[in-house]
Enzyme design. Sequence first.
Site, PDB file in Angstrom:
ATOM      1  N   TYR A  73      -1.446   0.675  -5.310  1.00  0.00           N
ATOM      2  CA  TYR A  73      -0.775   0.025  -4.182  1.00  0.00           C
ATOM      3  C   TYR A  73      -0.351  -1.369  -4.578  1.00  0.00           C
ATOM      4  CZ  TYR A  73      -2.504   3.459  -0.758  1.00  0.00           C
ATOM      5  OH  TYR A  73      -2.758   4.593  -0.042  1.00  0.00           O
ATOM      6  N   TYR A 105      -5.771   8.236  -6.708  1.00  0.00           N
ATOM      7  CA  TYR A 105      -6.380   6.981  -7.185  1.00  0.00           C
ATOM      8  C   TYR A 105      -7.884   6.976  -6.941  1.00  0.00           C
ATOM      9  CZ  TYR A 105      -5.822   5.480  -2.260  1.00  0.00           C
ATOM     10  OH  TYR A 105      -5.852   5.392  -0.894  1.00  0.00           O
ATOM     11  N   ARG A 153      -9.215   9.771  -4.430  1.00  0.00           N
ATOM     12  CA  ARG A 153      -8.467  10.236  -3.264  1.00  0.00           C
ATOM     13  C   ARG A 153      -7.397  11.226  -3.693  1.00  0.00           C
ATOM     14  NH1 ARG A 153      -7.481   8.316   1.478  1.00  0.00           N
ATOM     15  NH2 ARG A 153      -7.689  10.529   1.849  1.00  0.00           N
ATOM     16  N   HIS A 194      -1.689  11.142  -1.193  1.00  0.00           N
ATOM     17  CA  HIS A 194      -1.443  11.122   0.256  1.00  0.00           C
ATOM     18  C   HIS A 194      -0.439  10.037   0.614  1.00  0.00           C
ATOM     19  CE1 HIS A 194      -4.646   8.189  -0.510  1.00  0.00           C
ATOM     20  NE2 HIS A 194      -4.128   7.502   0.491  1.00  0.00           N
ATOM     21  N   HIS A 232       0.292   7.533   3.947  1.00  0.00           N
ATOM     22  CA  HIS A 232      -0.185   7.072   5.259  1.00  0.00           C
ATOM     23  C   HIS A 232       0.988   7.078   6.238  1.00  0.00           C
ATOM     24  CE1 HIS A 232      -4.108   5.485   3.795  1.00  0.00           C
ATOM     25  NE2 HIS A 232      -3.449   5.403   2.654  1.00  0.00           N
TER      26      HIS A 232
END
Length: 234
Positions: free
Chosen positions: A105, A144, A154, A157, A159
């Site tokens: 991110y 990640y 994780r 995905h 959000h």
Amino acid sequence: MAPIAGYRRPFLGTQPNYLWPAYRSSVKRAPSKPLVYLPHTLSEVTGPSFENEIVDVKACDLTKQHPAAPLGERIIVSGRVLDEDGRPVRNTLVEIWQANAAGRYLHKRDQHDAPLDPNFSGNGYTLTDSDGRYRFVTIKPGEYPWRNHVNAWRPAHIHFSIFGPAFAMRLVTQMYFPGDPLLPFDPIFNATADELARKRLISAFDWESTKSEWALGYRFDIILSGREATPMEG
Ligand SMILES: [Fe+2]
């Protein structure tokens, strides 16, 4: 004053458990006392309305926000936003945020040892059309690591935040990808007890939106709460 028709509360097991010890940070933030039922009032059954003028056309194409194209697999994510009664939720704000193709991110707290992409910020927004449809062009996010437990990763995905026409309808959720091998091990995915509700978090590969010689399409439909009673005018 006439009583206000509120929004239906979720069916048991269809939303993530507040307390889910396998998801460590839920332990600190879960309520420790029984919930108190509060009827919805005007401030819950109303919300902001959005006009098309606020929409920057580049905002729904996360691959066109910088001088060059980001690295990774380009994908199209689209679907419809409906309420529980099957009515399209029109002109509502849909926002997304995600990691880049390497699983990183653009955020100061993300220190994962994976490269940032100067051509990818990882956030976008759009409004649904008169049929409740939305569409984003983006990059498939990478998996990640997170520090929830030993060797925790994780699944890939995206959000999502969907505003809806009333504050009580607002939904913040995550979209997953079909066939992801990490899904059965993910405490966040598994925090939703109901199996069918969990499966609704997984997008479907979609030929209809797949664009020849360009990008695969994934379909993700979103259902927001319906009214407890049909609101009557007058
Ligand atoms: Fe995430």
